[in-house]
Design a protein around this motif. Structure first.
Motif, PDB file in Angstrom:
ATOM      1  N   VAL A 235     -16.716  22.354-101.499  1.00 32.42           N
ATOM      2  CA  VAL A 235     -15.367  21.800-101.305  1.00 32.42           C
ATOM      3  C   VAL A 235     -15.429  20.289-101.537  1.00 32.42           C
ATOM      4  O   VAL A 235     -16.132  19.586-100.813  1.00 32.42           O
ATOM      5  CB  VAL A 235     -14.834  22.094 -99.885  1.00 32.42           C
ATOM      6  CG1 VAL A 235     -13.393  21.597 -99.745  1.00 32.42           C
ATOM      7  CG2 VAL A 235     -14.935  23.582 -99.572  1.00 32.42           C
ATOM      8  N   GLN A 240      -8.532  21.479-102.451  1.00 31.38           N
ATOM      9  CA  GLN A 240      -9.345  22.694-102.340  1.00 31.38           C
ATOM     10  C   GLN A 240      -9.410  23.169-100.891  1.00 31.38           C
ATOM     11  O   GLN A 240      -9.357  24.368-100.624  1.00 31.38           O
ATOM     12  CB  GLN A 240     -10.755  22.446-102.889  1.00 31.38           C
ATOM     13  CG  GLN A 240     -10.777  22.291-104.404  1.00 31.38           C
ATOM     14  CD  GLN A 240     -12.056  21.650-104.921  1.00 31.38           C
ATOM     15  OE1 GLN A 240     -12.917  21.203-104.143  1.00 31.38           O
ATOM     16  NE2 GLN A 240     -12.185  21.573-106.236  1.00 31.38           N
ATOM     17  N   ARG A 241      -9.508  22.226 -99.978  1.00 34.82           N
ATOM     18  CA  ARG A 241      -9.543  22.599 -98.566  1.00 34.82           C
ATOM     19  C   ARG A 241      -8.256  23.339 -98.190  1.00 34.82           C
ATOM     20  O   ARG A 241      -8.292  24.396 -97.558  1.00 34.82           O
ATOM     21  CB  ARG A 241      -9.697  21.353 -97.680  1.00 34.82           C
ATOM     22  CG  ARG A 241      -9.635  21.682 -96.191  1.00 34.82           C
ATOM     23  CD  ARG A 241     -10.073  20.504 -95.334  1.00 34.82           C
ATOM     24  NE  ARG A 241      -8.978  19.608 -95.039  1.00 34.82           N
ATOM     25  CZ  ARG A 241      -8.537  19.332 -93.796  1.00 34.82           C
ATOM     26  NH1 ARG A 241      -9.116  19.888 -92.749  1.00 34.82           N
ATOM     27  NH2 ARG A 241      -7.557  18.498 -93.620  1.00 34.82           N
TER      28      ARG A 241
END
Ligand code: C2E
Ligand code: CA
Ligand code: CA
Ligand code: CA
Length: 275
Positions: A235, A240-241
């Protein structure tokens, strides 16, 4: 034209000789380093995506080479595997991890076990003895294996995992989604979690977004059926998280939260604060 062709071959030949020489050098260095203190475990935090709380660390092998500096596994693991030396390097790592665990620290530590190593008939016995001798709490140790390690000899893999689990050591499936998944077998193995390969995490915000979303969704569904959790690997961005959380993945690991470092994130919750 003919002459330049021959020259090219001559150059190529030199390159190959040099490369072969370097591999031999590295192998000799590897042998020496095994008897010394060249190998160190770096630790990368694994966090809860919701609040970055540290739940554990992955131990990652580094070689402090006297002339070449800090080497990554990709720069020498091939050499080690080729010569059979990697198994000894792995045991150096396991010992360091056990000693680190015995000292305390937050959460669990997971360590990478190569398929060849996992298949060794005395692997579980040896690991359990090491953990006992070190005084580490086995409940705080995890192993990371890939599916290849499970499928080659299913009964043996099952025995090994059950023996370890019986003593509190759990297993995580690494690089999940990249191999040929034996979905029908998976429920038979005592697996604690699936680590979603970083290629899919990267894909969540790249050109291959629809495909990556589909893969992560499928992995989440599978994990749900198995009643286990997932960890998104690699990540690097907030985007993306968020994408991972929306897909139901609760845990993550990556540069966004902390790079592999010699010291563990000392206090739970500080990952990502000091980069
Ligand atoms: P892996 O088990 O999939 O480990 C994750 C790799 O991703 C690590 O590379 C880590 O440094 C890197 N990584 C972590 N976060 C990010 C990120 O946000 N972005 C990107 N691009 N990469 C990230 P590393 O340390 O170079 O290790 C490579 C591989 O070497 C590991 O892949 C593992 O398969 C193997 N390895 C590492 N340590 C050991 C060991 O002690 N024993 C064995 N047998 N293999 C090891
Ligand atoms: Ca791993
Ligand atoms: Ca991985
Ligand atoms: Ca990998």
């Amino acid at each position: 034209a003919k002459a330049s062709g021959r020259d090219r071959w001559a150059v190529f030949d030199e390159d190959m000789r040099e490369q072969a020489g370097q591999i031999l050098d590295l192998e000799a260095d590897l042998r020496r380093a095994i008897n010394g203190e060249g190998f160190v475990a770096f630790y990368q935090p694994i966090v809860r995506l919701a609040d970055r709380q540290v739940i554990g660390h992955e131990a990652l092998l580094r070689w402090r080479h006297e002339r070449r500096g800090l080497l990554l596994p990709s720069e020498f693991i091939g050499v080690g595997e080729h010569s059979g030396l990697i198994e000894e390097v792995d045991w150096i790592m396991y010992r360091q991890v056990a000693e680190q665990l015995a000292k305390g620290g937050p959460g669990y530590i997971s360590m990478n076990v190569s398929p060849r190593h996992f298949r060794a008939s005395d692997f579980a016995d040896r690991l359990l003895r090491l953990v006992e001798d070190s005084g580490a709490d086995p409940q705080r140790l995890r192993i990371e294996i890939t599916e290849v390690a499970l499928l080659d000899d299913v009964p043996r893999a099952l025995r090994t995992l059950q023996q370890l689990r019986g003593h509190g050591i759990m297993a995580q499936l690494d690089d999940f989604g990249t191999g040929y998944s034996a979905l029908s077998y998976l429920h038979r193995f005592p697996i604690e979690c699936l680590k979603i390969d970083q290629s899919f995490v990267a894909g969540l915000t790249g050109d291959s977004r629809p495909e990556s979303v589909a893969v992560v969704r499928a992995i989440q569904a599978l994990a749900g059926t198995l009643g286990i959790h997932t960890i998104g690997e690699g990540v690097e961005t907030e985007e993306q998280r968020t994408a991972l959380r929306e897909l139901g993945c609760a845990h993550g690991q990556g540069y966004l939260f902390g790079r592999p470092a010699e010291a563990m994130a000392a206090v739970a919750g500080t990952a990502g604060v000091a980069h």
